[in-house]
Design an enzyme around this catalytic site. Structure first.
Site, PDB file in Angstrom:
ATOM      1  N   ASP A 103      -8.169 -45.795  56.826  1.00 21.96           N
ATOM      2  CA  ASP A 103      -9.602 -45.599  56.976  1.00 21.96           C
ATOM      3  C   ASP A 103     -10.350 -45.542  55.642  1.00 21.96           C
ATOM      4  O   ASP A 103     -11.335 -46.232  55.442  1.00 21.96           O
ATOM      5  CB  ASP A 103      -9.805 -44.306  57.771  1.00 21.96           C
ATOM      6  CG  ASP A 103     -11.221 -43.829  57.750  1.00 21.96           C
ATOM      7  OD1 ASP A 103     -12.080 -44.583  58.186  1.00 21.96           O
ATOM      8  OD2 ASP A 103     -11.473 -42.708  57.285  1.00 21.96           O
ATOM      9  N   ASP A 106      -7.567 -41.735  52.554  1.00 25.75           N
ATOM     10  CA  ASP A 106      -6.419 -41.072  53.185  1.00 25.75           C
ATOM     11  C   ASP A 106      -5.543 -42.110  53.880  1.00 25.75           C
ATOM     12  O   ASP A 106      -5.649 -43.306  53.615  1.00 25.75           O
ATOM     13  CB  ASP A 106      -6.908 -39.997  54.159  1.00 25.75           C
ATOM     14  CG  ASP A 106      -7.888 -40.571  55.194  1.00 25.75           C
ATOM     15  OD1 ASP A 106      -7.917 -41.812  55.369  1.00 25.75           O
ATOM     16  OD2 ASP A 106      -8.618 -39.792  55.820  1.00 25.75           O
ATOM     17  N   TYR A 253     -14.086 -35.679  61.882  1.00 28.15           N
ATOM     18  CA  TYR A 253     -14.012 -36.883  61.062  1.00 28.15           C
ATOM     19  C   TYR A 253     -14.964 -37.986  61.534  1.00 28.15           C
ATOM     20  O   TYR A 253     -15.798 -38.449  60.766  1.00 28.15           O
ATOM     21  CB  TYR A 253     -12.560 -37.382  61.037  1.00 28.15           C
ATOM     22  CG  TYR A 253     -11.610 -36.316  60.561  1.00 28.15           C
ATOM     23  CD1 TYR A 253     -11.446 -36.060  59.208  1.00 28.15           C
ATOM     24  CD2 TYR A 253     -10.918 -35.504  61.469  1.00 28.15           C
ATOM     25  CE1 TYR A 253     -10.602 -35.048  58.754  1.00 28.15           C
ATOM     26  CE2 TYR A 253     -10.064 -34.499  61.032  1.00 28.15           C
ATOM     27  CZ  TYR A 253      -9.916 -34.268  59.682  1.00 28.15           C
ATOM     28  OH  TYR A 253      -9.099 -33.269  59.245  1.00 28.15           O
ATOM     29  N   GLU A 495     -15.427 -41.444  47.407  1.00 23.70           N
ATOM     30  CA  GLU A 495     -14.474 -41.972  48.381  1.00 23.70           C
ATOM     31  C   GLU A 495     -14.989 -43.281  48.980  1.00 23.70           C
ATOM     32  O   GLU A 495     -16.131 -43.357  49.438  1.00 23.70           O
ATOM     33  CB  GLU A 495     -14.217 -40.965  49.505  1.00 23.70           C
ATOM     34  CG  GLU A 495     -13.112 -41.436  50.456  1.00 23.70           C
ATOM     35  CD  GLU A 495     -12.641 -40.356  51.403  1.00 23.70           C
ATOM     36  OE1 GLU A 495     -11.517 -40.497  51.932  1.00 23.70           O
ATOM     37  OE2 GLU A 495     -13.372 -39.370  51.621  1.00 23.70           O
TER      38      GLU A 495
END
Length: 522
Positions: A103, A106, A253, A495
């Site tokens: 994704d 991670d 999430y 990220e």
């Protein structure tokens, strides 16, 4: 006799000059159309023109992040610090779920954003495949898409069963390790008739329907994708419910705020893939009235497909005269125009939330997602206008041309690529200055390091730049005050994600050169 000869010579030269002038004029018009950069509004017919180097280079960079995110047994791997990983994914369900993509930074496989990534990538290829090809990037895009759709096929073993997650997010986020070294349990999680997920099932249906058009030259594969898409749409429609209610662990999430937008999005793609009017009736009938939110612009994202649906169905209004008069279909187009009016800085209805550098700013977390996705929609809509010879859209008392939308799209792309107060590229690997501390496990850990779940945290906390460059990563982006803190611990800004990559690839593909979009995908 001499006069007659002289007169005939002058007349001959006059004819020659007329012919040469006509050829020059025709050549000038052709070159203007072919190399048109968005400054005018004449339609741009024919094949793509010259590739704009900046966007071509950036597109090549952006596509590489998909390779970095690939799970499974890698093929033709050109990322030196990546290797095979997650080869046992799906074994607990007797399935091969080793492919797909991680994704973000991670090692989770979350189907909801992954399917959105595939739908947007498919859309980009369908609208701008010729442009991608001119830049030498079409095969790369299609290979990445197929890595996703192969996974989706395996994740859908029965009509009413779809595996929508691999990995335990709680376990996964307790580790900092390379994907090649993972040892934690990775359960495969499904939705079914008793634990429904209309949103994720419909988004996967949309992805497979769109991809069936991309791969239509491979008739067997295309037919398989379309079969899965139809089954998943029926499942999503008949067993209604939010996947994040069936599987509460994902709420932290990728919590879904509704499934109606995904149902309309999937039906819209199935209409394009099949030309079956049942799907058009679906989006223009009672379901459209319930879920389309006509007249109220929103922001295109992995959670909200309404702006994408409005633009996609505008394509039908622009290019299919047989159905364009449908009143509710026109409501989608009018709402798409309202979305566009909100983007244009000089529009009376323009969104005021922008940085001083001109970036749309909607969310503090992953700030670049919304402006890049919006710019992608803007460049598509501008090309619909050009191809259909539509002169203007009206924003209250003002009117704007396709060139205005393209100018906005370019402004957002240019901001990402370095035209911003930080004078840095937010696309890793492009330009001379970009994030050195991308929040990404694989990029942060040396290939020769011996790590496991718990002892890899030293690499998160290290003040040394990443040993591996996450080429193509579109990081989260700046704060509203234009600052950017380059720290691995600052996941809000550093990220990347695959869905960010999908929209930046789409935007760059629309800008890399100019050409008409196709009037039909079939």
């Amino acid at each position: 006799m001499g006069k007659e000869k002289k007169s005939g010579g002058c007349f001959g030269w006059f004819i020659v000059l007329i012919v040469v002038g006509a050829i020059a004029l025709a050549l000038g018009l052709t070159l203007r159309n072919k190399f048109h950069k968005g400054g005018g509004d004449a339609p741009v017919p024919g094949p793509p023109g010259a590739v704009t180097k900046k966007y071509g280079d950036a597109l090549e960079v952006a596509l590489q992040f998909f390779d970095i995110q690939k799970s499974g047994k890698l093929e033709n791997n050109e990322i030196p610090w990546r290797g095979d990983s997650a080869l046992q994914d799906g074994k607990d369900a007797d399935l091969d779920l080793s492919k797909g993509m991680y994704d973000a930074g991670d090692h989770m496989k979350f189907q909801f954003p992954m399917a959105y990534t595939a739908t947007v990538l498919s859309w980009a290829i369908l609208e701008y495949g010729d442009q991608m090809n001119a830049a030498g990037q079409l095969e790369s895009a299609k290979n990445s898409l197929k890595w996703l759709t192969d996974y989706f096929i395996n994740a859908h073993p029965e009509p009413n069963v779809l595996y929508i997650q691999v990995g335990d997010p709680d376990l996964d986020h307790k580790c900092w390790d390379r994907p090649e070294d993972m040892t934690e349990k990775r359960p495969a999680i499904q939705i079914n008739a008793s634990s429904p997920g209309s949103d994720v099932a419909a988004e996967t249906a949309a992805a497979m329907a769109a991809a069936s058009l991309v791969f239509k030259s491979n008739s067997g594969y295309s037919s398989s994708l379309l079969k899965h898409a139809k089954e998943l749409f029926t499942f999503a429609d008949q067993s209604r419910g939010l996947y994040s209610e069936s599987i509460p662990e994902v709420q932290t999430y990728y919590n879904s705020t509704g499934y109606g937008d995904e149902l309309l999005w999937a039906a819209s793609w199935l209409y394009h893939a099949t030309k079956d009017h049942t799907y058009l009736d679906y989006v223009t009938g009672s379901n459209g009235e319930s879920y389309a939110n006509w007249g109220s612009p929103t922001w295109f994202s992995w959670d909200d497909k309404r702006p994408g649906t409005q633009v996609l169905l505008s394509r039908v209004s622009f290019f299919d005269s047989k159905v364009a008069s449908n009143a509710n279909l026109q409501k989608y187009k009018k709402t798409a125009e309202a979305v566009m009016c909100g983007l244009l800085p000089k529009s009376p209805t323009a969104t005021e939330s922008r940085t001083k550098g001109g970036l749309l700013w909607i969310s503090q977390w992953n700030a670049l997602q919304h402006p890049v996705a919006s710019a992608f929609l803007a460049v598509i809509y501008s090309d619909y206008m050009l191809t259909s010879s539509t002169q203007k859209i009206h924003c209250d008392s003002n009117s704007f041309r396709a060139a205005d939308l393209r100018k906005f799209a370019m402004s957002q792309a240019n901001y990402v690529l370095g035209d911003n107060p930080m004078k840095m590229s937010y696309l890793v690997g492009y330009g001379d200055k970009y994030s050195q501390f991308v929040h990404h496990r694989g990029a942060s850990i040396p290939v020769d390091a011996t790590t496991n779940c718990s002892n890899g945290w030293q690499w998160l906390e290290s003040d040394t730049p990443n040993p591996n460059v996450a080429t193509g990563a579109l990081v989260g982006g700046p704060f509203l005050n234009e600052t950017f803190v380059d720290s691995r611990n600052n996941s809000m800004q550093t990220e990347p994600s695959t869905y960010n990559s999908a929209v930046i690839v789409g935007l760059l593909s629309g800008l890399v050169t100019t050409s008409s979009v196709v009037t039909s995908f079939t």
